[in-house]
Design a protein around this motif. Sequence first.
Motif, mmCIF file in Angstrom:
data_model
loop_
_atom_site.group_PDB
_atom_site.id
_atom_site.type_symbol
_atom_site.label_atom_id
_atom_site.label_comp_id
_atom_site.label_asym_id
_atom_site.label_seq_id
_atom_site.Cartn_x
_atom_site.Cartn_y
_atom_site.Cartn_z
ATOM 1 N N GLU A 119 6.760 5.806 -11.817
ATOM 2 C CA GLU A 119 6.285 7.097 -12.331
ATOM 3 C C GLU A 119 4.969 6.948 -13.085
ATOM 4 O OE1 GLU A 119 9.351 8.683 -14.779
ATOM 5 O OE2 GLU A 119 10.813 8.876 -13.153
ATOM 6 N N LYS A 120 4.794 5.807 -13.756
ATOM 7 C CA LYS A 120 3.629 5.615 -14.627
ATOM 8 C C LYS A 120 2.406 5.052 -13.909
ATOM 9 C CE LYS A 120 5.623 4.961 -19.225
ATOM 10 N NZ LYS A 120 5.537 4.125 -20.439
ATOM 11 N N THR A 121 2.575 4.559 -12.687
ATOM 12 C CA THR A 121 1.473 3.882 -11.999
ATOM 13 C C THR A 121 0.910 4.733 -10.868
ATOM 14 O OG1 THR A 121 3.112 2.731 -10.616
ATOM 15 C CG2 THR A 121 2.272 1.563 -12.557
ATOM 16 N N ASN A 122 -0.272 4.330 -10.396
ATOM 17 C CA ASN A 122 -0.916 4.989 -9.260
ATOM 18 C C ASN A 122 -1.360 3.919 -8.268
ATOM 19 O OD1 ASN A 122 -3.743 4.077 -9.903
ATOM 20 N ND2 ASN A 122 -3.345 5.262 -11.758
ATOM 21 N N GLU A 123 -1.980 4.338 -7.178
ATOM 22 C CA GLU A 123 -2.407 3.385 -6.151
ATOM 23 C C GLU A 123 -3.926 3.300 -6.082
ATOM 24 O OE1 GLU A 123 -0.198 3.923 -2.517
ATOM 25 O OE2 GLU A 123 1.719 3.671 -3.565
ATOM 26 N N LYS A 124 -4.555 3.483 -7.238
ATOM 27 C CA LYS A 124 -6.008 3.363 -7.341
ATOM 28 C C LYS A 124 -6.417 2.122 -8.133
ATOM 29 C CE LYS A 124 -6.770 8.364 -7.026
ATOM 30 N NZ LYS A 124 -7.307 9.570 -7.695
ATOM 31 N N GLU A 125 -5.622 1.760 -9.138
ATOM 32 C CA GLU A 125 -5.939 0.594 -9.964
ATOM 33 C C GLU A 125 -5.303 -0.655 -9.361
ATOM 34 O OE1 GLU A 125 -5.434 1.095 -14.203
ATOM 35 O OE2 GLU A 125 -5.270 3.266 -13.929
ATOM 36 N N ALA A 126 -6.054 -1.752 -9.377
ATOM 37 C CA ALA A 126 -5.599 -2.983 -8.726
ATOM 38 C C ALA A 126 -4.261 -3.475 -9.285
ATOM 39 C CB ALA A 126 -6.663 -4.071 -8.869
ATOM 40 N N ARG A 127 -4.151 -3.518 -10.602
ATOM 41 C CA ARG A 127 -2.894 -4.014 -11.195
ATOM 42 C C ARG A 127 -1.732 -3.111 -10.828
ATOM 43 N NH1 ARG A 127 -1.379 -5.174 -16.490
ATOM 44 N NH2 ARG A 127 -2.435 -3.316 -17.217
ATOM 45 N N HIS A 128 -1.962 -1.810 -10.815
ATOM 46 C CA HIS A 128 -0.917 -0.875 -10.451
ATOM 47 C C HIS A 128 -0.484 -1.101 -9.000
ATOM 48 C CE1 HIS A 128 -1.687 2.397 -13.751
ATOM 49 N NE2 HIS A 128 -1.764 1.161 -14.234
ATOM 50 N N TYR A 153 -0.512 -3.877 -7.371
ATOM 51 C CA TYR A 153 0.334 -5.073 -7.291
ATOM 52 C C TYR A 153 1.768 -4.758 -7.708
ATOM 53 C CZ TYR A 153 2.622 -9.388 -8.538
ATOM 54 O OH TYR A 153 3.556 -10.394 -8.641
ATOM 55 N N TYR A 154 1.941 -4.091 -8.846
ATOM 56 C CA TYR A 154 3.292 -3.808 -9.325
ATOM 57 C C TYR A 154 4.029 -2.861 -8.376
ATOM 58 C CZ TYR A 154 1.553 -5.871 -13.656
ATOM 59 O OH TYR A 154 1.012 -6.729 -14.575
ATOM 60 N N ARG A 155 3.333 -1.874 -7.848
ATOM 61 C CA ARG A 155 3.953 -0.967 -6.891
ATOM 62 C C ARG A 155 4.277 -1.707 -5.588
ATOM 63 N NH1 ARG A 155 3.671 4.428 -8.144
ATOM 64 N NH2 ARG A 155 3.751 5.037 -5.951
ATOM 65 N N GLY A 156 3.370 -2.595 -5.200
ATOM 66 C CA GLY A 156 3.628 -3.404 -4.009
ATOM 67 C C GLY A 156 4.898 -4.221 -4.139
ATOM 68 N N MET A 157 5.119 -4.791 -5.325
ATOM 69 C CA MET A 157 6.339 -5.567 -5.557
ATOM 70 C C MET A 157 7.580 -4.683 -5.437
ATOM 71 S SD MET A 157 5.711 -8.784 -6.033
ATOM 72 C CE MET A 157 7.135 -9.406 -6.935
ATOM 73 N N TRP A 210 2.564 -4.395 2.009
ATOM 74 C CA TRP A 210 1.443 -5.204 2.501
ATOM 75 C C TRP A 210 0.116 -4.502 2.236
ATOM 76 C CZ3 TRP A 210 0.122 -9.928 4.206
ATOM 77 C CH2 TRP A 210 -1.134 -10.053 4.806
ATOM 78 N N SER A 211 0.059 -3.212 2.513
ATOM 79 C CA SER A 211 -1.194 -2.484 2.310
ATOM 80 C C SER A 211 -1.596 -2.476 0.835
ATOM 81 C CB SER A 211 -1.076 -1.051 2.843
ATOM 82 O OG SER A 211 -0.206 -0.275 2.041
ATOM 83 N N LEU A 212 -0.621 -2.398 -0.054
ATOM 84 C CA LEU A 212 -0.919 -2.422 -1.488
ATOM 85 C C LEU A 212 -1.403 -3.799 -1.924
ATOM 86 C CD1 LEU A 212 2.088 -0.295 -2.763
ATOM 87 C CD2 LEU A 212 -0.329 0.330 -2.926
ATOM 88 N N PHE A 213 -0.752 -4.858 -1.435
ATOM 89 C CA PHE A 213 -1.190 -6.214 -1.777
ATOM 90 C C PHE A 213 -2.599 -6.473 -1.238
ATOM 91 C CE2 PHE A 213 3.541 -7.460 -1.741
ATOM 92 C CZ PHE A 213 3.654 -7.279 -3.103
ATOM 93 N N ALA A 214 -2.860 -6.006 -0.014
ATOM 94 C CA ALA A 214 -4.178 -6.212 0.583
ATOM 95 C C ALA A 214 -5.264 -5.513 -0.226
ATOM 96 C CB ALA A 214 -4.177 -5.710 2.027
ATOM 97 N N THR A 215 -4.913 -4.403 -0.844
ATOM 98 C CA THR A 215 -5.865 -3.643 -1.653
ATOM 99 C C THR A 215 -6.295 -4.403 -2.903
ATOM 100 O OG1 THR A 215 -4.960 -1.533 -0.907
ATOM 101 C CG2 THR A 215 -6.183 -1.499 -2.970
ATOM 102 N N CYS A 216 -5.381 -5.189 -3.465
ATOM 103 C CA CYS A 216 -5.669 -5.800 -4.774
ATOM 104 C C CYS A 216 -5.748 -7.322 -4.756
ATOM 105 C CB CYS A 216 -4.614 -5.361 -5.785
ATOM 106 S SG CYS A 216 -2.933 -5.933 -5.428
ATOM 107 N N SER A 217 -5.564 -7.964 -3.605
ATOM 108 C CA SER A 217 -5.450 -9.430 -3.596
ATOM 109 C C SER A 217 -6.757 -10.148 -3.931
ATOM 110 C CB SER A 217 -4.908 -9.914 -2.242
ATOM 111 O OG SER A 217 -5.755 -9.506 -1.187
ATOM 112 N N GLU A 218 -7.901 -9.470 -3.807
ATOM 113 C CA GLU A 218 -9.155 -10.121 -4.204
ATOM 114 C C GLU A 218 -9.212 -10.333 -5.709
ATOM 115 O OE1 GLU A 218 -12.669 -8.301 -2.811
ATOM 116 O OE2 GLU A 218 -12.154 -8.471 -0.689
#
Length: 253
Positions: free
Chosen positions: A90-99, A101-105, A121-129
């Motif tokens: 509820e507290k996170t979004n899919e724009k911030e890298a850390r968010h 990762y946590y949503r991806g988990m 996978w798509s969320l991890f790919a977004t933030c893995s750099e």
Amino acid sequence: MSCYTDNEHKKGINATLYWQANPPKTAVEFFLYGEYCYRLYDFREALTAYKYAAEDEVGALFQLAYCVLHGYGTPVNKENATKYFKLLLEKTNEKEARHCYYRGMCFCYGYGTIKDEEHAWSLFATCSEKIESALYEQGLFFLEGKIFAKDIANAVFYLRKAYDLGEERAIFAMEKLFSIYEKPYPDHIELTQAYAWRLGRILRAAEKSPCREYYLRLSACYRHGFPNDSQDNKKKFLRLADKYQKFAETLPL
């Protein structure tokens, strides 16, 4: 030591000196202090720090949920863990890298939501750099055959990058990968030093905060032993494993 363990040792000393001189005060500081304790396998201290920070820091909320789910520093409580994970979503979004990762988990493992490995996978790919733990999770996709076929080359590609950036779990995943394919790990010294580095911190945590959980973890580490160790050392480690297991049974939960 290898470059990795040498660097991690230096970072660990610097972090210890820092936290001794600067006790955490803000939510972000308590989260970072919790991460420091978590890396030292002192999960009880980490859990306390995460609780202080969880209301204002999503990283602490995720780690709190993860510890409660897996029994790190506390008895397992799946109901509470699910509640924390749902709050995290509820507290996170899919724009911030850390968010991401946590949503991806959460989507990868079904934490507080329905499992969706493709979305994970798509969320991890977004933030893995930016986040080595996301690279590690991408490596596991190829190690375990999630979405993609099992692929040693791609698994090593992601896991190696993750390890070089400081994700300790990646080297143990690479060891598992090579054993599956019945291949020797390419750098035996690196692997042995990683085991020694982990064992040292587990031993330190058990001695610093004696409890059944910590000494059982220490016993399991000795029972596993070092890769390709001598028979004499294996026997010595098994004796230590038995000793610590018996001692653990005398300690409170």
